[in-house]
Design a protein around this motif. Structure first.
Motif, short mmCIF file in Angstrom:
data_model
loop_
_atom_site.label_atom_id
_atom_site.label_comp_id
_atom_site.label_asym_id
_atom_site.label_seq_id
_atom_site.Cartn_x
_atom_site.Cartn_y
_atom_site.Cartn_z
N GLN A 273 43.31 37.79 41.29
CA GLN A 273 42.22 38.55 40.68
C GLN A 273 42.74 39.87 40.12
N LEU A 274 43.59 40.55 40.87
CA LEU A 274 44.18 41.81 40.42
C LEU A 274 45.05 41.61 39.19
N PHE A 275 45.83 40.53 39.16
CA PHE A 275 46.67 40.26 38.00
C PHE A 275 45.84 40.13 36.73
N HIS A 276 44.74 39.40 36.85
CA HIS A 276 43.96 39.07 35.66
C HIS A 276 43.08 40.21 35.17
N GLN A 277 42.43 40.92 36.10
CA GLN A 277 41.41 41.87 35.67
C GLN A 277 41.59 43.28 36.22
N GLY A 278 42.66 43.50 36.98
CA GLY A 278 42.92 44.85 37.45
C GLY A 278 43.42 45.75 36.32
N PRO A 279 43.30 47.07 36.46
CA PRO A 279 43.72 47.98 35.39
C PRO A 279 45.23 48.08 35.24
N GLU A 280 45.97 47.73 36.29
CA GLU A 280 47.43 47.87 36.26
C GLU A 280 48.08 46.58 35.75
N VAL A 281 49.06 46.73 34.88
CA VAL A 281 49.84 45.59 34.40
C VAL A 281 50.94 45.29 35.41
N HIS B 223 47.14 35.43 27.33
CA HIS B 223 46.19 35.46 26.22
C HIS B 223 44.86 36.11 26.57
N GLY B 224 44.49 36.11 27.85
CA GLY B 224 43.23 36.70 28.23
C GLY B 224 42.04 35.92 27.71
N VAL C 44 35.59 39.27 31.03
CA VAL C 44 36.67 39.61 30.11
C VAL C 44 38.00 39.61 30.86
N TYR C 45 38.98 38.96 30.28
CA TYR C 45 40.35 38.99 30.79
C TYR C 45 41.19 39.73 29.74
N PRO C 46 41.78 40.86 30.05
CA PRO C 46 42.47 41.65 29.03
C PRO C 46 43.63 40.92 28.37
N GLY C 47 44.34 40.07 29.14
CA GLY C 47 45.51 39.40 28.58
C GLY C 47 46.68 40.35 28.41
#
Length: 500
Positions: A356-364, A402-403, A412-415
């Protein structure tokens, strides 16, 4: 189990490179061709090719300790001379191989092996024993391999509950043979053997040591013929290739241990001889450096889609963060980048934990996805299960790259989340050795790019020094400990609480 590498497809995607038949695909790193050119140019300006040459030729790349870092010699099965200060180290390495091989043929009727060591003396052998246990049809002696690292007696108690004292062998592993956790655990196991009715003569026959400090091991009570040496030019976290890996040979046979070394040696040859543009450890290091520059990343994850490699991220944590977790460079000045925090666990379990953190967390958070072509069992459902496992691996990488756009912000998934894919043809001793050597060489490359000495670890010593007066205060039982030069007010209060 054959040590011969499998043949991979010759026509790899342009974003893929291979070494020892392990494929690295960087397609989702989102690095342009121009950016790759700039990264390789930076590596050359940083004198990376010269560093690689120095690393393998015995130069004292560990400047703070005035030592080389020649762990590659431990897996140099070609026995090509490796000259250190005018002497070839390979005859000494070969002699240890011969002694390990001989010991594998001597142990009969052994039910339990207790391997006592911590840090680099534990992670590598433990990971390898655990990983190879999942290899179908591997020859195994069937001994119970117990790894005793923690000073917490819970681990000791669990092991001694199951081990049979009269058919147990004990391997004590410590480069200095003064590591507190290791020596205390070793004394506890010796006491257990005595309390189980073994005579001193019998105990002497079951104790073995792996160390660079032979005299201290002898003083502990280890017979000299039971002591396997390794050398000060081998860092603990790089030592699984030495007699520290003795449990691997004892459990699965010396031939399997040789296959483990052969995979690592193949990766070393690739790292040493390949141009930077085709060099897997270099490409992985430069990709991580790029993400540090672009996103200021502070962590990355290693996710092996193989349950057999669940211990791999733990091994990698020590390799990367103990090697490169430093703020001062080799020139004594602050560095711009250092090791990110490393974490991970086996996929697809990890997907139901922190993805969950990978996909939608603020940190890359960059990810190394590690996958194996072949299933790890002969179960009738293995092919179907493995297909789903690989599907999840590929799907997660695609989704992160790709998000997804949506009207609902929660959907929303930032990708643009970078990742590598490492693909092993199968998991056996050869490819496991190649995988570990790939990351070892990547760690050394990153150290060179960051201008960090990857082969010392001064930061781990300070806490050990402070622990001594604290342990003395705890032992006193006093509830009136005051702050001092070595114990601050907060710690004094905590000691008083524990002693109450």
């Amino acid at each position: 189990m054959s040590s011969k590498p499998m043949q991979i497809a010759k026509d790899l995607p342009t974003t893929s490179h291979a070494a020892a038949d392990i494929v690295l695909d960087t397609a989702y790193q989102n690095i342009s061709e121009l950016e790759w050119q700039e990264l390789f140019s930076f590596a050359k300006k940083s004198r990376l090719p010269e560093f690689i040459t120095d690393l393998f030729s015995g130069k004292h790349v560990n400047q703070s300790e005035d030592r080389p870092a020649l762990h590659s010699a431990l897996r140099n099965l070609s026995k090509t001379p490796v000259i250190l200060d005018g002497q070839d180290v390979m005859p000494s390495v070969t002699k240890v191989w011969q002694r390990m091989d001989a010991l594998c043929n001597q142990w009969v009727g052994v039910t339990d092996v207790i391997h006592i060591g911590i840090g680099g003396s534990d992670f590598g052998p433990r990971l390898t024993i655990e990983a190879l246990a999942h290899v179908s049809n591997i020859e195994s002696r069937g001994m119970r391999m117990h790894f005793l690292a923690n000073i917490d007696t819970a681990e000791l108690a669990r092991i001694l509950t199951h081990a049979l004292p009269h058919s147990t062998r004990v391997i004590i592993v410590s480069k200095s043979f003064t590591t507190l956790e290791t020596t205390m655990n070793a004394k506890a196991v010796v006491a257990w053997l005595k309390n189980s009715g073994l005579t001193q003569s019998q105990i002497n026959k079951v104790l073995f040591a792996v160390t660079a400090n032979i005299s201290v091991a002898k003083s502990f009570g280890i017979d000299e013929e039971h002591i396997f040496p390794f050398w000060d030019w081998v860092g603990g976290r790089y030592s699984v290739w030495s007699a520290v890996g003795l449990p691997i040979a004892l459990q699965y046979g010396f031939k399997t241990f040789e296959e483990f070394l052969a995979g690592a040696h193949a990766m070393d040859l690739h790292f040493r001889n390949s141009p930077l543009e085709d060099n897997l450890p270099v490409i992985m290091a430069l990709a991580l450096l790029h993400q540090q520059e672009k996103y200021d990343i502070k962590s990355y994850a290693a996710i092996p889609y193989a349950d057999a490699l669940d211990w791999f991220p733990k091994w990698l944590q020590q390799l990367d963060m103990e090697s490169n977790g430093k703020s001062i460079g080799k020139d004594g000045k602050p560095v711009k980048h250092s090791s990110p925090v490393v974490f991970g666990s086996a996929g697809s379990n990890a997907q139901h934990s922190y993805f969950q953190l990978f996909h939608q967390g603020p940190e890359v958070i960059p990810i190394d996805f590690i996958a194996v072509r072949k299933p790890m069992s002969n179960r009738p459902e293995a092919t179907a299960h493995h297909r789903i496992l690989l599907s999840n691996c590929l799907a997660q990488a695609q989704a992160l790259a790709h998000g997804k756009h949506a009207n609902n912000p929660n959907d929303v998934y930032p990708g643009k989340r970078p990742s590598n894919l490492l693909l092993l043809p199968e998991l056996n001793a050869y490819y496991l050795g190649a995988l570990l050597a790939l990351y070892e060489n990547r760690a050394a490359t990153l150290g060179a790019l960051w201008n960090i000495n990857s082969f010392d670890q001064p930061g781990v010593e300070y806490g050990k020094i402070l622990a001594k007066p604290i342990e003395k205060a705890l032992d006193s039982g006093s509830q009136h400990i005051d702050a001092s030069d070595s114990i601050d007010a907060v710690t004094a209060a905590r000691i008083n609480l524990l002693n109450s």
